[in-house]
Design a protein around this motif. Structure first.
Motif, short mmCIF file in Angstrom:
data_model
loop_
_atom_site.label_atom_id
_atom_site.label_comp_id
_atom_site.label_asym_id
_atom_site.label_seq_id
_atom_site.Cartn_x
_atom_site.Cartn_y
_atom_site.Cartn_z
N ALA A 39 0.86 -1.18 0.00
CA ALA A 39 0.00 0.00 0.00
C ALA A 39 0.89 1.23 0.00
O ALA A 39 2.10 1.13 0.18
CB ALA A 39 -0.91 -0.01 1.23
N LYS A 40 0.28 2.37 -0.20
CA LYS A 40 0.98 3.66 -0.14
C LYS A 40 0.30 4.53 0.91
O LYS A 40 -0.93 4.54 1.04
CB LYS A 40 0.92 4.38 -1.48
CG LYS A 40 1.54 3.63 -2.64
CD LYS A 40 3.00 3.80 -2.67
CE LYS A 40 3.57 3.15 -3.93
NZ LYS A 40 4.98 2.99 -3.90
N THR A 42 0.35 8.60 2.03
CA THR A 42 0.82 9.94 1.71
C THR A 42 0.37 10.89 2.81
O THR A 42 -0.81 10.96 3.15
CB THR A 42 0.27 10.41 0.35
OG1 THR A 42 0.65 9.47 -0.65
CG2 THR A 42 0.83 11.78 -0.02
N THR A 47 5.40 10.25 0.51
CA THR A 47 4.77 8.96 0.27
C THR A 47 5.65 7.85 0.82
O THR A 47 6.86 7.84 0.63
CB THR A 47 4.52 8.74 -1.23
OG1 THR A 47 3.65 9.78 -1.69
CG2 THR A 47 3.86 7.40 -1.49
N THR A 154 -3.46 9.77 3.64
CA THR A 154 -4.18 9.07 2.56
C THR A 154 -3.53 7.71 2.32
O THR A 154 -2.34 7.64 2.01
CB THR A 154 -4.15 9.90 1.27
OG1 THR A 154 -4.69 11.20 1.56
CG2 THR A 154 -4.95 9.23 0.17
N SER A 156 -3.57 4.26 0.09
CA SER A 156 -4.00 3.63 -1.17
C SER A 156 -3.59 2.17 -1.14
O SER A 156 -2.40 1.87 -1.04
CB SER A 156 -3.33 4.31 -2.36
OG SER A 156 -3.48 5.70 -2.30
#
Length: 157
Positions: A39-40, A42, A47, A154, A156
């Motif tokens: 996953a990422k 930020t 990031t 955030t 992702s």
């Protein structure tokens, strides 16, 4: 001819085993291609690439036993419903920052959490409110990138 194919097959098997065990020997997480989720995260235009602890066993183990963590890498722990998870540093070999996240915001942040001197009487690190995600990154990065409680985080998958 049959013996030659058998020998080639054994060498191929040994090569595959050698390749996949090198990460474990070097103290880096072992991720088989196609099996490890990533996953990422930020925060403040920075990031991080995260390994996902997507099973109870992975959540229990976390980063313990690893010798280090590459810069801007980390581990993500997600929860289907908001919870008050308690984290400890059992078998950790390097310091980390722990970010507790709820609804896309950092709600609790522990900076420079050191490995324990022993695995007896471990300190528990808990959020101030229920969370749906926790991220562990190298100690000092939250300070370096000026991450703070209230920042938007955030994720992702």
């Amino acid at each position: 001819m049959k013996n030659i194919l058998l020998i080639i097959g054994l060498f191929a098997l040994l090569a595959v085993v050698f390749y996949f065990t090198q990460g474990a020997i070097n103290g880096t997480p072992l991720t088989l291609p196609g099996f490890g989720k990533s996953a990422k995260l930020t925060v403040n235009n920075h990031t991080f690439t995260l390994s996902v602890a997507d099973t109870e066993k992975k959540k229990e183990i976390g980063l313990s036993g690893q010798k280090s963590l590459e810069k801007n890498k980390g581990m993500l722990f997600t929860y289907e419903t908001k919870t008050l998870p308690a984290f400890w540093m059992r078998n950790m070999k390097f310091p980390i920052d722990i970010l507790f996240i709820s609804d896309g915001k950092i709600v609790t942040l522990y900076k420079d959490v050191k490995p324990p001197v022993s695995n007896e009487q471990l300190t528990l690190y808990e959020p101030t409110q229920p969370v749906d995600a926790v991220v562990e990154i190298n100690a000092g990065l939250s300070e370096q990138y000026k991450l703070n409680v209230g920042d938007t985080a955030t994720i992702s998958l």
